[in-house]
Design an enzyme around this catalytic site. Structure first.
Site, short mmCIF file in Angstrom:
data_model
loop_
_atom_site.label_atom_id
_atom_site.label_comp_id
_atom_site.label_asym_id
_atom_site.label_seq_id
_atom_site.Cartn_x
_atom_site.Cartn_y
_atom_site.Cartn_z
N ASP A 498 16.26 24.63 27.83
CA ASP A 498 17.13 24.47 28.99
C ASP A 498 16.48 23.46 29.93
OD1 ASP A 498 19.14 25.13 30.97
OD2 ASP A 498 17.58 26.24 32.00
N ASP A 700 15.50 30.09 31.33
CA ASP A 700 15.04 30.95 32.43
C ASP A 700 16.17 31.61 33.20
OD1 ASP A 700 16.03 28.63 33.73
OD2 ASP A 700 14.77 29.09 35.48
N ASP A 704 21.32 31.44 30.22
CA ASP A 704 20.58 31.23 28.98
C ASP A 704 20.47 32.51 28.14
OD1 ASP A 704 19.97 28.53 29.63
OD2 ASP A 704 18.37 29.22 30.95
#
Length: 812
Positions: A498, A700, A704
């Site tokens: 990410d 995080d 996600d």
């Protein structure tokens, strides 16, 4: 898609396990067993009015109830419907405070399934009749549910440990501690201490052992039941009838050796493993529970006359007009019909900057209304909201397991029958061909085989290495929450990362100031006057401006006549001057002109990756403050190390494509997927896995979580959200991607250690079982006594433990 007429499952004809022609039509089946049952009585399964019921109280996965909150009879449904119903029916109900009646009714309706055999579904907790694993709940509720199985196992473990500890000390170190007790009395004391442990503490394992025999599915509990049962029964016979053993196996007082401590300690250790497994399952459910709690418990519904009434979330219907106040979470998905605001959608996009919303814009349930008040029209409610879809994705992915989990059962499927066959053959061989007394020698040989084959070393080979590796990883800032994740990480060839909060810091910061020519301002004076006004705003970009001024210790002036326009900008009077700060469109609406081109302070910087805040003083634009999210200082080093290790890198983000491309270019990441939603992230992960890739996902945020759970290995930043951490198998405590490099080194060292342990355990059994059966007796006259078999078993376990402890010094 076709429907399996036996079990009702939806089957892809190209992937069907079997097909049968009947009455000119081809029927497709999910398994060969269904096809066989159909061939025996096809008309039985072609009658639409009949509903097939599963035996032994088990509910077929594809005929389960559509709702966990209703007690309707099982109805046939396809796989798509079931997937939607598996976790979602409870969402709306979970968000309401339940009454005692609802709680009691719900406890009877929660369905449990086996993570390795999803066709096994039953109401209430239990164990899988195929593999013996504890079943996991399919439905998760917002509040913490009692787990009777965990409570039972924990009670059994603590009482068993309390009895096993003195038993072990008495049996192994009694004489060295000066406890001179007659052997006969000692055996009876051990019998009293061990019996509750084996028969009561180990009762669930004997139930699973018996189930494995009934279902002809040998597994690790078959070995445990055989080993502990054989050791206990042999010890009971040696205590009550020692004369049945050959004289060569009895001591000077005529007593035979007993193995009560082995049976009790093995039972206690297995109970400990079950307690840890069930406890981990509770933590996994916590991730979904945290997601459920993101939605508010009630909504403010607007009446026709304009009045408002608070209603439970479950009563919201499509078309309802709902008021959302500042600081509240949006109840359901819908469209703004009145008002405007800035909405924090980081739950979905992962991006920290709020999104401006006005009439006609879509809003998502569970996201946070940062500033203004608005009225929205509800469109998707209950299980149709995006939050509910995220819950479903996380729930389904968490119940999936890596194929390597089946290794123990595959080994047991061959090992258990081989051990039983060897014990039976050795018994028959000694009865028919052995010396007198035939029965006693046959019994000793058979019991020795079962004791030496007890899966201590085999059972300890993996968990001991994992246990030591977890401790070693914690010292290096790598928290291992899932053993399979640690084992799989060494095989990973693709890492999906990410952007916000993982590659970048995840906090908007002032990265540049551009003072326009002829304005009379400097960078510091522009920042000071803007911060003086912005400190009255709660907007994250405003806080970034104020933080930059505070870092420079700039003097801030008092502001008056402050007014904020949600998501667009602020205005007020600072030191007698009229100041406006906000978006370009906001300034133009105030009749303030902007330069034709606005450049970043540094020509090498790309303005597309920054958010400009224009500042006007007395109706003249004097400059722009640029805010962006900076790359973590440790990220470039980590990316280089991962590329050198042969890892394929993919950036996955909900941010704008231009921003993502710029960050990826700076880091040398060639593959970028931008502007993706949470469910799309999980789909991309699955697509990579379908290509044969072993995928790790590092993230995080809440957005996600589905991707973290869907990946072969989920890696969460320790600085991220609780939901992301709970969905991942590995957590980097420092939020530093260099931890992935350390985790891979730890994974490789752990796998090597596990292979060494397994090799030793299998070698030990390969050599020990034939010797225990009496293979050397015809050549050397050696017959292994159960006492030596127990000692050999203990030695193998000690060796495995000693080898696992070497991981404490692994270089990371």
């Amino acid at each position: 898609m076709e429907r399996d007429p036996v079990c009702g499952m939806t089957v892809d004809p190209d992937k069907a396990a079997a097909k049968v022609e009947h009455s000119g039509k081809t029927h497709y089946f999910c398994a060969a067993g269904c096809a066989k049952r159909f061939q025996q009585a096809p008309e039985k399964y072609l009658q639409p009015a009949k509903t097939q019921s599963a035996p032994s109280g088990l509910v077929n996965l594809h005929t389960a109830s559509k709702s966990a909150a209703t007690a309707a009879a099982p109805a046939t449904m396809d796989a798509r419907q079931l997937h939607q119903s598996s976790a979602l029916p409870a969402v709306a109900e979970a968000l309401r405070a339940p009454t005692a009646e609802k709680t009691a009714a719900r406890e009877k309706q929660v369905r449990y399934t086996c993570p390795m055999h999803p066709q096994i579904v039953q109401v209430g907790p239990g164990s899988c009749p195929i593999c013996g694993m504890a079943l996991e709940p399919m439905d998760v509720f917002a509040e913490v549910e009692a787990d009777p199985e965990y409570d039972s196992m924990r009670l059994r473990f603590w009482l068993s440990a309390a009895l096993s500890a003195p038993l072990l000390v008495l049996a192994m170190f009694g004489e060295s501690l000066g406890l001179h007790v007659a052997p006969t009395l000692l055996h009876w004391i051990e019998f009293v201490l061990a019996t509750p442990v084996v028969l009561w503490g180990g009762w669930p394992f004997f139930q699973r052992f018996w189930a494995s025999l009934i279902n002809r599915s040998p597994n690790m509990f078959t070995l445990i039941g055989l080993g502990t049962g054989a050791a206990y029964l042999d010890s009971v016979i040696a205590t009550v009838f020692p004369q049945v053993f050959p004289a060569s196996f009895r001591d000077m007082q005529g007593g035979a050796p007993v193995y009560f401590e082995a049976a009790a300690v093995i039972t206690t250790l297995v109970l400990l493993g079950q307690v840890l497994e069930l406890r981990a399952r509770q933590r996994t459910s916590g991730a979904i529970r945290a997601l459920l709690n993101l939605a508010p418990q009630q909504a403010h519904r607007m009446a026709a006359a304009g009045s408002e009434r608070d209603i439970p979330l479950s009563e919201v219907q499509p078309g309802d007009l709902l008021r959302v106040r500042p600081g509240e979470r949006i109840p359901v998905d819908g469209t703004i019909r009145e008002g405007a605001s800035a909405v924090d959608e980081s739950m979905v996009t992962g991006e920290p900057m709020p999104v401006d919303k006005s009439i006609g814009d879509k809003v998502i349930g569970g996201t946070l209304n940062a500033s203004g008040s608005f009225v929205m029209e509800a469109e998707r409610v209950g299980s149709e909201t995006m939050l509910a879809q995220i819950v479903r994705l996380v729930s389904e992915a968490q119940r999936s397991r890596a194929p390597m989990q089946r290794l123990a059962d595959k080994v047991a499927a061959y090992f258990v029958p081989a051990v039983i066959a060897t014990a039976v053959l050795s018994f028959l061989g000694w009865m028919l061909l052995g010396p007198e007394p035939h029965f006693e020698h046959a019994l000793v040989a058979a019991v020795s085989v079962l004791i030496i084959a007890c899966p201590c070393a085999l059972g300890l080979a993996t968990p001991m290495s994992i246990m030591v590796a977890v401790g070693r990883g914690a010292h290096a800032g790598v928290l291992v929450r899932n053993a399979e994740a640690l084992e799989t990480l060494a095989k990973v060839d693709t890492l999906v990362v990410d952007k916000t909060g993982t590659v970048t810091e995840g906090k908007p910061r002032v990265t540049g100031i551009n003072v326009f020519a002829g304005s009379g301002f400097t960078g510091d004076s522009l920042l000071s006057i803007a911060a003086s006004l912005e400190r009255l705003s709660e907007h994250p970009l405003a806080r970034a401006v104020v933080a930059a001024a505070e870092e420079k210790h700039l003097q801030l002036a008092a502001a008056s006549e402050f007014r904020a326009t949600s998501g667009r900008g602020v205005e007020g009077v600072v030191s007698g001057k009229r100041v406006v700060a906000g978006t370009a469109s906001f300034l133009r609406e105030q009749g303030i002109d902007l330069p034709a081109e606005v450049h970043t302070p540094n020509p090498e910087q790309d303005s597309s990756t920054m958010t400009p805040i224009f500042v006007a003083v007395d109706r003249r634009t004097v400059g722009a403050i640029f805010v962006s999210d900076r790359i973590k200082p440790s990220t470039p080093e980590a990316i280089r190390a991962l590329r050198a290790d042969g890892i394929r890198l993919v950036m996955l983000t909900g941010d704008r494509r231009a921003v993502a491309a710029k960050v990826a270019s700076e880091l040398g990441i060639e593959e970028v997927e931008a502007e993706v939603q949470p469910q799309q992230k999980a789909e991309i992960i699955k697509r990579l896995r379908d290509q044969g890739r072993i995928v790790a996902m590092a993230g995080d945020g809440i957005n996600d979580a589905p991707a973290l759970a869907a990946a072969d290995v989920g890696i969460a930043m320790g600085t991220g959200t609780d939901v992301a951490i709970e969905s991942a198998g590995i957590v980097l405590l420092k939020g530093d991607l260099r931890g992935i490099v350390r985790a891979r080194r730890l994974s490789r060292a752990t796998i090597r250690n596990i292979r060494q342990n397994l090799a030793f355990a299998f070698l030990y059994n390969t050599l020990g079982i034939p010797i225990a059966a009496g293979l050397l007796y015809p050549f050397f006259g050696w017959l292994l006594s159960p006492m030596l078999a127990s000692a050999a078993m203990s030695f193998s376990s000690v060796s495995v433990i000693a080898n696992a402890l070497r991981l404490r010094k692994a270089a990371l």
